[in-house]
Design an enzyme around this catalytic site. Structure first.
Site, short mmCIF file in Angstrom:
data_model
loop_
_atom_site.label_atom_id
_atom_site.label_comp_id
_atom_site.label_asym_id
_atom_site.label_seq_id
_atom_site.Cartn_x
_atom_site.Cartn_y
_atom_site.Cartn_z
N MET A 55 0.65 -0.98 0.11
CA MET A 55 0.20 0.12 0.32
C MET A 55 0.90 0.94 -0.14
SD MET A 55 -2.83 1.53 2.82
CE MET A 55 -4.20 -0.41 2.58
N ARG B 279 -4.65 12.55 4.36
CA ARG B 279 -6.30 12.92 4.02
C ARG B 279 -6.72 12.09 4.55
NH1 ARG B 279 -5.47 17.47 -0.88
NH2 ARG B 279 -3.68 18.33 -0.38
N GLY B 280 -6.27 10.49 4.67
CA GLY B 280 -7.12 10.16 5.40
C GLY B 280 -7.16 8.69 3.88
N ILE B 281 -6.14 9.64 2.87
CA ILE B 281 -6.55 8.47 1.79
C ILE B 281 -6.17 6.54 1.66
CG2 ILE B 281 -5.46 7.85 -0.66
CD1 ILE B 281 -5.28 11.07 -0.96
N TYR C 254 -4.51 1.05 11.84
CA TYR C 254 -4.10 -0.70 11.93
C TYR C 254 -4.73 -0.63 13.36
CZ TYR C 254 -1.44 -0.69 7.79
OH TYR C 254 -0.66 -0.97 6.35
#
Length: 315
Positions: free
Chosen positions: A218, A227-229, A265
């Site tokens: 990832m 930004r939360g992507i 996580y």
């Protein structure tokens, strides 16, 4: 985002550490490599280079036809360019391939929007470039090596794509709506394997079960981090796993030094099941946590809840 990298027959640069400097989960994506990637520079050589379609219980070749319907402006048929694997496929595999083609995830941010889908053939190059930049930074490689790394990553992506529907590479596109229109840009990527046939040949340690879903590689483009992507790439991966796998236990790696990804996580429900021995440092690798989450059984996979992306802006 930092990431754990695992490249071989399967490119596993586990950026479950986002490619942020010092953090996330990226077997390929999430830019921190837990250990140097292992690349297979030989492009895949499928025995059956033509797409195949199952009809009336029999396998048959699907030959691309030249017609106006093949133009870029038209919708391609399922068995044409978007997701051709070049292998004989069973009924079950064909159904899963349809799920991959139709999979779509979207999220609205305060100043933009994000959409996630399975990587298409014409997106392999830009995805390889993004991963190469992330890996090079994690491995502290000179900029001159990025092109070579991008070439190796591209071969890996091509090889992995041939294993669909047992694995899939997702790409996330971000569009900013703050002050005028802007074109969508590739914001991040993540790889998901659904079963043993799609598992990486040489996964990072601690070794996850090969017959369980696994998230890796990832990465988030550096200017778009926090930004939360990355958070939404993780959610999209879990939604897809819920649709294609009967197994609920999902695994991923996180380097011990990547505190922000580890916190993300943990907030998403992952728990550490095993950690590398200190002896792994002798192999010049970073120590990693193997983390696991049991996905709930839902009637609607889109119901998967990962709290709010605002709670994980370190992605």
């Amino acid at each position: 985002m930092a990431a754990t990298v695992s490249l071989s027959s399967t490119f596993d640069t586990h950026p479950h550490h986002y490619p942020y400097p010092n953090s996330y989960h990226s077997h390929i994506a999430h830019s921190r490599l837990h250990h140097p990637p292992y690349f297979n520079t030989s492009p895949p050589n499928p025995k059956h280079p033509l797409p195949l379609q199952l009809k009336s219980g029999c396998y048959r070749l699907v030959l691309p036809l030249s017609s106006s319907s093949d133009s870029p402006s038209s919708t391609s048929s399922f068995f044409q360019e978007p997701l051709r694997t070049g292998r004989f496929l069973s009924n079950e595999e064909l159904e899963k391939l349809r799920v991959l083609e139709n999979f779509s995830y979207s999220h609205e941010f305060e100043f933009g929007s994000m959409s996630v889908r399975v990587m298409r053939p014409d997106e392999i190059d830009i995805t390889a470039d993004l991963l190469a930049q992330s890996f090079a930074k994690s491995l502290l490689l000179p900029l001159g090596y990025v092109k070579l790394l991008a070439y190796l990553v591209k071969q890996y992506l091509i090889e992995r794509r041939a294993l669909m529907p047992h694995t899939a590479t997702l790409v996330g596109f971000y569009k900013c709506v703050d002050g005028g229109e802007e074109e969508e840009q590739l914001a991040g990527t993540v790889e998901v394997s659904f079963n043993k046939r799609g598992a990486n040949a040489s996964p990072p340690t601690p070794t996850p079960p090969k017959d369980s879903p696994y998230i890796c590689n990832m990465t988030v483009r550096e200017p778009l981090r926090r930004r939360g992507i990355g958070w939404n790439l993780l959610k999209a991966s879990e939604e897809l796993i819920s649709q294609l796998s009967l197994r609920r236990d999902v695994y991923l790696h996180c380097r011990m030094i990547d505190v922000a990804p580890f916190n993300m996580y943990t907030k998403a429900g992952y728990k550490t099941v095993k950690t590398d021995s200190i002896l792994v440092l002798l192999t010049l690798q970073r120590r990693k946590h193997l983390m696991c989450k049991k996905l709930p059984v839902l009637d609607n996979p889109s119901e998967i809840y990962l709290s709010s992306p605002d709670e994980a802006l370190h992605e």
